[in-house]
Motif scaffolding. Structure first.
Motif, short mmCIF file in Angstrom:
data_model
loop_
_atom_site.label_atom_id
_atom_site.label_comp_id
_atom_site.label_asym_id
_atom_site.label_seq_id
_atom_site.Cartn_x
_atom_site.Cartn_y
_atom_site.Cartn_z
N ILE A 96 0.83 -1.20 0.00
CA ILE A 96 0.00 0.00 0.00
C ILE A 96 0.86 1.25 0.00
CG2 ILE A 96 -1.67 1.32 1.36
CD1 ILE A 96 -2.83 -1.37 2.29
N THR A 97 1.98 1.21 0.73
CA THR A 97 2.91 2.35 0.75
C THR A 97 3.48 2.61 -0.64
OG1 THR A 97 3.52 1.91 3.04
CG2 THR A 97 5.06 3.22 1.74
N ALA A 98 3.82 1.53 -1.35
CA ALA A 98 4.35 1.67 -2.71
C ALA A 98 3.33 2.32 -3.63
CB ALA A 98 4.75 0.30 -3.25
N LEU A 99 2.08 1.91 -3.54
CA LEU A 99 1.02 2.52 -4.35
C LEU A 99 0.85 3.99 -4.00
CD1 LEU A 99 -1.83 -0.17 -4.48
CD2 LEU A 99 -0.47 0.68 -6.38
N GLY A 100 0.83 4.29 -2.69
CA GLY A 100 0.66 5.67 -2.26
C GLY A 100 1.81 6.56 -2.69
N ALA A 101 3.04 6.05 -2.56
CA ALA A 101 4.21 6.83 -2.98
C ALA A 101 4.19 7.08 -4.48
CB ALA A 101 5.49 6.09 -2.60
N SER A 102 3.73 6.09 -5.24
CA SER A 102 3.64 6.24 -6.70
C SER A 102 2.67 7.36 -7.07
CB SER A 102 3.20 4.92 -7.33
OG SER A 102 2.92 5.09 -8.70
N MET A 103 1.49 7.35 -6.46
CA MET A 103 0.48 8.38 -6.75
C MET A 103 0.96 9.75 -6.30
SD MET A 103 -2.97 6.26 -5.73
CE MET A 103 -4.04 7.62 -6.12
N PHE A 104 1.64 9.81 -5.15
CA PHE A 104 2.14 11.08 -4.64
C PHE A 104 3.17 11.69 -5.60
CE2 PHE A 104 5.58 13.22 -2.30
CZ PHE A 104 4.87 14.31 -1.78
N LEU A 105 4.14 10.89 -6.03
CA LEU A 105 5.18 11.39 -6.93
C LEU A 105 4.61 11.80 -8.28
CD1 LEU A 105 8.00 8.78 -6.18
CD2 LEU A 105 7.99 11.21 -5.56
N ARG A 106 3.66 11.04 -8.77
CA ARG A 106 3.05 11.35 -10.07
C ARG A 106 2.34 12.69 -10.03
NH1 ARG A 106 -0.89 6.92 -11.25
NH2 ARG A 106 0.98 5.72 -10.76
N ASN A 107 1.55 12.91 -8.97
CA ASN A 107 0.79 14.16 -8.87
C ASN A 107 1.69 15.33 -8.50
OD1 ASN A 107 -2.32 13.63 -9.13
ND2 ASN A 107 -1.51 11.89 -8.02
N LEU A 108 2.76 15.06 -7.74
CA LEU A 108 3.72 16.12 -7.44
C LEU A 108 4.41 16.60 -8.71
CD1 LEU A 108 5.07 17.71 -5.09
CD2 LEU A 108 6.84 15.93 -5.08
N ALA A 109 4.77 15.66 -9.57
CA ALA A 109 5.39 16.01 -10.85
C ALA A 109 4.43 16.81 -11.72
CB ALA A 109 5.84 14.74 -11.58
N ALA A 110 3.15 16.42 -11.72
CA ALA A 110 2.16 17.16 -12.51
C ALA A 110 1.97 18.57 -11.97
CB ALA A 110 0.83 16.40 -12.48
N LEU A 111 2.12 18.73 -10.65
CA LEU A 111 1.98 20.05 -10.04
C LEU A 111 3.13 20.97 -10.44
CD1 LEU A 111 0.45 21.87 -7.97
CD2 LEU A 111 1.95 20.91 -6.21
#
Length: 294
Positions: A96-111
């Motif tokens: 679950i941490t891996a999934l959460g970190a993936s979504m966080f990094l993806r949206n941070l990059a989009a920001l």
């Protein structure tokens, strides 16, 4: 002749898939972790290369090396901050941490970088070469040849590292039995650090090479991560040679399906092949049986 043309076209893309899958599978093989952040490391490699070339007008091959180093550092930091605190925790928590970190990094990059496509500057002039084969003509793009050549060099260096260095041999042994390697005196945490750095560098190289061929965007890591998983399953999870072969096969299969079926099904081909592999040969083309790393 059309078939031969698509096989040639698919080799460059297949080499990139191999790099993604190898980076994915070395982490799973050593740590037993489905590293969903690998697609985001791939994306960071693509963007670092883009900024180095477009802003600093850096040489393509120097930019590639720096992008690989930046991605290796990113993967190392992800492990230190997200995975290490849960190293001995439940597998579900790490997943679950891996999934959460993936979504966080993806949206941070989009920001930071805005979710729109960018193209690398034309640092290399692509020339078209025509060859007569069996009464027909096959076209080869020099840029594709360069990318395929770079991919091969990286794979050859990785093969040397894995088979000729002590750390590489330890990684290979750990993919078979991590606990036994630890009992033999190998520092487990150092091995994990090196594994994530190597994985990140391979992902960064793949992202950079995709950027040279295609447009990049902050969301590109999502599909890349899934395809890396599919290629790893096809080749045999934890098997580096299998990932190399499977990546090339998938790249060729996608190009052939685009011509003979429809380009709309291009991305689906990877997952259809993965499902068929799991049904027919669950261990993959060159994989071994595993019981705990699921």
């Amino acid at each position: 002749m059309v078939l031969l043309q698509q096989i040639i076209n698919g080799l460059a893309l297949g080499g990139v898939y191999s790099l993604i899958a190898i980076g994915w599978t070395v982490v799973f093989g050593v740590v037993g972790l489905i590293n969903w952040t690998h697609g985001e490391v791939f994306m960071i490699g693509a963007f670092v290369g883009y900024f180095l070339i477009s802003i600093f007008q850096m040489n393509l091959f120097i930019a590639l090396i720096l992008a690989m180093l930046a991605s290796g550092l990113t993967a190392f930091l992800i492990d230190r901050l997200a995975y290490r605190p849960l190293r001995n925790g439940p597998r579900l928590a790490v997943f679950i941490t891996a999934l959460g970190a993936s979504m966080f990094l993806r949206n941070l990059a989009a920001l930071f970088w805005e979710p729109h496509a960018r193209a690398y500057p034309a640092t290399l002039s692509a020339s078209i070469m025509n060859f007569s084969v069996g009464g027909g003509t096959v076209t080869v793009n020099s840029l594709q040849l360069i990318i395929f050549g770079v991919t091969l060099v990286i794979m050859i260096f990785l093969e040397w590292f894995i088979t000729r260095t002590m750390m590489g041999k330890a990684m290979l042994a750990a993919s078979q039995d991590f606990e036994m390697v630890s009992l033999m005196g190998v520092e487990a945490e150092n091995l994990v650090k090196i594994t994530f750095i190597v994985s990140g560098m391979l992902g960064g190289a793949a992202g950079f090479l995709v950027g040279v061929l295609y447009a990049i965007d902050p969301m590109m890591g999502a599909m890349a991560g899934l395809k890396g998983w599919a290629v790893a399953v096809l080749g045999g999870v934890g098997n580096i040679s299998g990932a190399m072969v499977a990546g090339l096969l998938l790249g060729v299969a996608e190009n052939i399906s685009s011509v003979y079926i429809s380009s709309g099904y291009r991305d689906a081909i990877a997952f259809v092949i993965m499902i068929l592999t799991l049904i027919i040969k669950p261990t993959g083309l060159m994989g071994f049986k595993f019981e705990e790393k699921v």
